[in-house]
Design a protein around this motif. Sequence first.
Motif, PDB file in Angstrom:
ATOM      1  N   ILE A 175      -3.812   4.544   0.728  1.00 23.01           N
ATOM      2  CA  ILE A 175      -4.286   4.776   2.039  1.00 23.01           C
ATOM      3  C   ILE A 175      -4.208   6.544   2.253  1.00 23.01           C
ATOM      4  O   ILE A 175      -2.988   6.842   2.367  1.00 23.01           O
ATOM      5  CB  ILE A 175      -3.311   4.330   2.932  1.00 23.01           C
ATOM      6  N   PRO A 176      -5.224   7.170   2.114  1.00 17.52           N
ATOM      7  CA  PRO A 176      -4.968   8.404   2.336  1.00 17.52           C
ATOM      8  C   PRO A 176      -4.984   8.941   3.700  1.00 17.52           C
ATOM      9  O   PRO A 176      -5.648   8.532   4.622  1.00 17.52           O
ATOM     10  CB  PRO A 176      -6.146   9.178   1.505  1.00 17.52           C
ATOM     11  N   TYR A 177      -3.877   9.923   3.908  1.00 15.75           N
ATOM     12  CA  TYR A 177      -3.917  10.544   5.266  1.00 15.75           C
ATOM     13  C   TYR A 177      -4.261  11.976   5.212  1.00 15.75           C
ATOM     14  O   TYR A 177      -4.561  12.592   4.081  1.00 15.75           O
ATOM     15  CB  TYR A 177      -2.267  10.607   5.886  1.00 15.75           C
ATOM     16  N   ARG A 178      -4.424  12.515   6.290  1.00 11.21           N
ATOM     17  CA  ARG A 178      -5.015  14.165   6.309  1.00 11.21           C
ATOM     18  C   ARG A 178      -3.682  14.932   6.463  1.00 11.21           C
ATOM     19  O   ARG A 178      -3.351  15.444   7.378  1.00 11.21           O
ATOM     20  CB  ARG A 178      -5.727  14.244   7.647  1.00 11.21           C
ATOM     21  N   GLY A 179      -2.981  14.804   5.411  1.00 10.24           N
ATOM     22  CA  GLY A 179      -1.780  15.760   5.220  1.00 10.24           C
ATOM     23  C   GLY A 179      -0.557  14.840   4.899  1.00 10.24           C
ATOM     24  O   GLY A 179      -0.453  13.971   5.376  1.00 10.24           O
ATOM     25  N   SER A 180       0.561  15.350   4.462  1.00  7.49           N
ATOM     26  CA  SER A 180       1.700  14.729   4.069  1.00  7.49           C
ATOM     27  C   SER A 180       2.434  14.406   5.328  1.00  7.49           C
ATOM     28  O   SER A 180       3.314  13.378   5.315  1.00  7.49           O
ATOM     29  CB  SER A 180       2.484  15.532   3.199  1.00  7.49           C
ATOM     30  N   THR A 181       2.133  15.461   6.443  1.00  2.56           N
ATOM     31  CA  THR A 181       3.038  14.977   7.542  1.00  2.56           C
ATOM     32  C   THR A 181       2.500  13.697   8.190  1.00  2.56           C
ATOM     33  O   THR A 181       3.435  12.820   8.765  1.00  2.56           O
ATOM     34  CB  THR A 181       2.806  16.421   8.390  1.00  2.56           C
ATOM     35  N   ASN A 240       1.001  -1.251  -0.008  1.00  7.27           N
ATOM     36  CA  ASN A 240       0.048   0.113   0.101  1.00  7.27           C
ATOM     37  C   ASN A 240       0.957   1.266   0.149  1.00  7.27           C
ATOM     38  O   ASN A 240       2.099   1.239   0.277  1.00  7.27           O
ATOM     39  CB  ASN A 240      -0.913  -0.009   1.340  1.00  7.27           C
ATOM     40  N   TYR A 241       0.178   2.317  -0.712  1.00 13.36           N
ATOM     41  CA  TYR A 241       0.878   3.485  -0.196  1.00 13.36           C
ATOM     42  C   TYR A 241       0.235   4.772   0.193  1.00 13.36           C
ATOM     43  O   TYR A 241      -1.100   4.745   0.311  1.00 13.36           O
ATOM     44  CB  TYR A 241       1.344   3.974  -1.718  1.00 13.36           C
ATOM     45  N   ALA A 242       0.940   5.703   0.671  1.00 18.32           N
ATOM     46  CA  ALA A 242       0.223   6.762   1.470  1.00 18.32           C
ATOM     47  C   ALA A 242       0.240   8.000   0.629  1.00 18.32           C
ATOM     48  O   ALA A 242       1.053   8.133  -0.372  1.00 18.32           O
ATOM     49  CB  ALA A 242       1.127   7.198   2.746  1.00 18.32           C
ATOM     50  N   SER A 243      -0.721   9.076   0.816  1.00 16.37           N
ATOM     51  CA  SER A 243      -0.740  10.120   0.231  1.00 16.37           C
ATOM     52  C   SER A 243      -1.277  11.119   1.299  1.00 16.37           C
ATOM     53  O   SER A 243      -1.629  10.729   2.249  1.00 16.37           O
ATOM     54  CB  SER A 243      -1.690  10.235  -1.182  1.00 16.37           C
ATOM     55  N   ASN A 244      -1.212  12.529   0.870  1.00 18.27           N
ATOM     56  CA  ASN A 244      -1.771  13.639   1.559  1.00 18.27           C
ATOM     57  C   ASN A 244      -3.372  13.650   1.373  1.00 18.27           C
ATOM     58  O   ASN A 244      -3.907  14.916   1.696  1.00 18.27           O
ATOM     59  CB  ASN A 244      -1.146  14.751   1.492  1.00 18.27           C
TER      60      ASN A 244
END
Length: 321
Positions: A180-186, A152-156
Amino acid sequence: MHRLLLNVFVLLFVFAPYSAVNAQGYPNRVIKLVVPFPPGGLIDNAARLIGPELSKELGQPVVIENKPGAGGNVAAADVAKASPDGYTLLMASAPLSISPALYKSLPYNPANIEPIAILGQLPNVLLVNPESGINTVADLVKRAKANPGKLNYASNGNGTSLHLSAEMLKNQAGIFVVHIPYRGSTFANVGLVAKEVDFMFDNLPPALGLINGNKLKPLAVTTATRNPALPNVPTMIESGYPNFEVSAWFGIAAPKGIPDSASQLLQATLEKIVGRKEMVEAISRLGATVTFMNAQRAAQFMKTDTERWRKVIDYAKIQMD
């Protein structure tokens, strides 16, 4: 009677130049520069570098106004609806060319915004955890192909250039990995450091600290040439993907119909500002490279950028409301 006519003629002669300057002289009052994101990010920092210099050169205050929301669309809509007199400008960036391909409908007509200039570009960078055992793009693709649907991969967030960069890799490499979307790149970076995800793309500036601290490992940058901040990191093109070229960018745009004289003055002034050694160095510290494009070149660049993202968006079947 003759004396009266002579006096009127003299008054007209004296004040005509002054009236012409006031009618046509630009600028003669405050200029508003609208930033589509909150304070502290790359685009805001770039605006705060450019704004004061623009003010000095033009002899008028340049006031920065942050209007975040809807992936930059709130600010774009505000500028698109403003009077095209050169006194409302937009700190433009990649979402301006992504949004027309991404959203079913927008709160503004993209044709109602025209670029003044593109000022700088920066890469996205492909990142993995240093403990992953993945050292190259080829390693990542090989592992993904051996484990379809398990990486899987993350994004902002959905629809961002970081999300779409990963979808571009999926398309060109022929791999199946999970977003896997996150709430921002941090937060996405934290997830990658914690091994919650296998890889991600990020803008270079926020990732540099983690890269230099050996918390994240860069595999490739997405621009056509290597970045001076990571001279030993190859490009995606060098890594075997000749059609993989993506850059985040920033510049200045205005409501459609800005007078040519105002546009030309802004273009010349901005080119002068970003050509200075100290400004080149300051922009470099943001992780970006000065890349000046005038209005004509910027318009063509944005058109090409939109079509590039449209292909990725259509492939991934992504559409935002």
